[in-house]
Write an enzyme that holds these catalytic residues in place. Structure first.
Site, PDB file in Angstrom:
ATOM      1  N   ASN A 162       0.891  -1.107   0.005  1.00 13.17           N
ATOM      2  CA  ASN A 162       0.028  -0.063   0.200  1.00 13.17           C
ATOM      3  C   ASN A 162       0.933   1.165   0.055  1.00 13.17           C
ATOM      4  O   ASN A 162       1.893   1.155   0.877  1.00 13.17           O
ATOM      5  CB  ASN A 162      -0.845   0.009   1.373  1.00 13.17           C
ATOM      6  CG  ASN A 162      -1.892  -1.177   1.197  1.00 13.17           C
ATOM      7  OD1 ASN A 162      -2.262  -1.747   0.301  1.00 13.17           O
ATOM      8  ND2 ASN A 162      -2.190  -1.575   2.482  1.00 13.17           N
ATOM      9  N   HIS A 182       7.320   0.394   2.318  1.00 16.69           N
ATOM     10  CA  HIS A 182       7.374  -1.172   2.792  1.00 16.69           C
ATOM     11  C   HIS A 182       6.037  -1.727   2.158  1.00 16.69           C
ATOM     12  O   HIS A 182       5.132  -1.220   1.665  1.00 16.69           O
ATOM     13  CB  HIS A 182       7.046  -1.160   4.556  1.00 16.69           C
ATOM     14  CG  HIS A 182       5.742  -0.585   4.820  1.00 16.69           C
ATOM     15  ND1 HIS A 182       5.709   0.630   4.842  1.00 16.69           N
ATOM     16  CD2 HIS A 182       4.786  -1.417   5.394  1.00 16.69           C
ATOM     17  CE1 HIS A 182       4.309   0.732   5.361  1.00 16.69           C
ATOM     18  NE2 HIS A 182       3.904  -0.397   5.828  1.00 16.69           N
TER      19      HIS A 182
END
Length: 359
Positions: free
Chosen positions: A172, A185
């Site tokens: 995301n 990440h």
């Protein structure tokens, strides 16, 4: 590549993936952490025949801290983080606020027609780089390969865990998407069931095989490569295209040219060829409106125990941004009925993405 496993202060596993074999990963996590939360509850929805995870402990997870307090950056004196090392290439650790885990808990039936069972599984965080201000699009080909090796390693290990039915690697990106941490990440979910989207596509693939004898995903790829109008970029081993029936205003699918059920089955040459094409596509997204593109990048892999002969591992990348100052909100039709209305012609999106100068 060097893989090192260690543990955080509360017993969670931490994996380092390094380009160099001489990295020292002996730094210990000296924080005083609370006990790990129990696994979530899975509640069955008889109207949709889907499992819903209820994880109340996630309400207290860290939310958009300043960069100086980022828990995914390397540890520094006076600021211990989830990663004890002073630097790292790629780091993977068990999520402190997981949607699924193997921690025991107590669960009560809620009555009605809903069944309750433990949300057994696992959730991991994948830190792509120690550079807080970087992005996946800025990673070198070698760094992307290392991330892919981490995905492959974790997919293999999580798939072998009792009760796991599907492994999902995803990223995301952007506050518009709903991130809670800005550091570059992704995450990995090891589900205790086959997800609704995968059930849907595998059902379509099975019916397609019965009608035609072919693989649905392979036939979609072949048709897009022949049509060319929606192809954004390609190389010897991968093609990126906007699907003809795109749900999202910006949506790109990346397929390897050879059908494989999961990332583990990719050849070294295919793994190496992914990074240059994918980061090019990400730079095209960022250049489309002149602002960083919020997106979800989702790896579709075969479930652990079913549908492996039908599956075709691929990445689906999509964004809710439909203009420089406009977002696509999932309002009545999409949220209530699951009936998407796309405001942007897929062929136009493909044309705009091809027109972006990436150098």
């Amino acid at each position: 590549m060097k893989r090192t496993i260690t543990h955080l202060a509360d017993g969670r596993e931490l994996f380092y993936f390094d380009l160099r074999d001489d990295e020292d990963r002996s730094a210990a996590d000296e924080r005083d952490l609370p006990p790990r939360p129990p696994a979530s509850e899975l509640r069955y929805d008889p109207l949709t025949e889907e499992w819903i995870a209820v994880a109340g402990h996630r309400q207290s997870r860290t939310f958009l801290p300043p960069a100086s307090e980022c828990p995914l950056c390397p540890s520094t004196p006076g600021h211990p983080t989830e990663i004890p090392a002073s630097s790292y290439d790629v780091a993977v650790f068990e999520n402190r606020f997981p949607s699924f885990s193997a921690q025991p808990g107590e669960y009560e039936q809620v009555g009605g027609l809903s069944e309750v069972r433990p949300g057994v599984g696992r959730c991991e965080v994948v830190c792509f780089t120690s550079d807080h201000d970087s992005s996946f699009s800025a990673l070198s080909p070698e760094q992307v390969e290392l991330v892919m090796e981490a995905w492959i390693d974790r997919t293999a290990e999580l798939s072998a865990m009792p009760g796991v039915e599907q492994v999902f690697c995803f990223e995301n990106r952007g506050p518009e998407i709903g991130i809670t941490l800005a550091h570059p990440h992704g995450q990995i979910y090891a589900y205790p069931y086959v997800t609704p989207r995968t059930k849907l596509t595998l059902g379509a693939a099975e019916r397609h095989r019965e009608r035609t004898g072919g693989n649905l995903f392979a036939d979609v790829l072949a048709a897009e490569r022949e049509a060319k109008i929606r192809v954004v970029a390609s190389n010897e081993h991968w093609t990126a295209f906007v699907p003809a029936a795109a749900r999202w205003p910006v949506e790109v699918h990346l397929y390897p040219h050879r059908r494989v059920p999961d990332l583990l089955a990719l050849e070294p040459s295919e793994r190496a060829a992914f990074g240059p094409l994918y980061t090019e596509v990400l730079r095209r997204l960022d250049g489309l409106f002149g602002v960083p593109m919020p997106y979800i990048a989702a790896w579709h892999q075969a479930p652990v125990n079913v549908g492996r002969d039908l599956s075709y591992a691929h990445l689906e990348l999509f964004s809710i941004r439909r203009a420089p100052d406009k977002l696509k909100y999932l309002a009545g039709s999409e949220s209530a009925m699951g009936a998407f209305v796309n405001d942007v012609l897929p062929e136009h999106t493909a044309h705009l993405l091809r027109s972006v100068i990436t150098d």
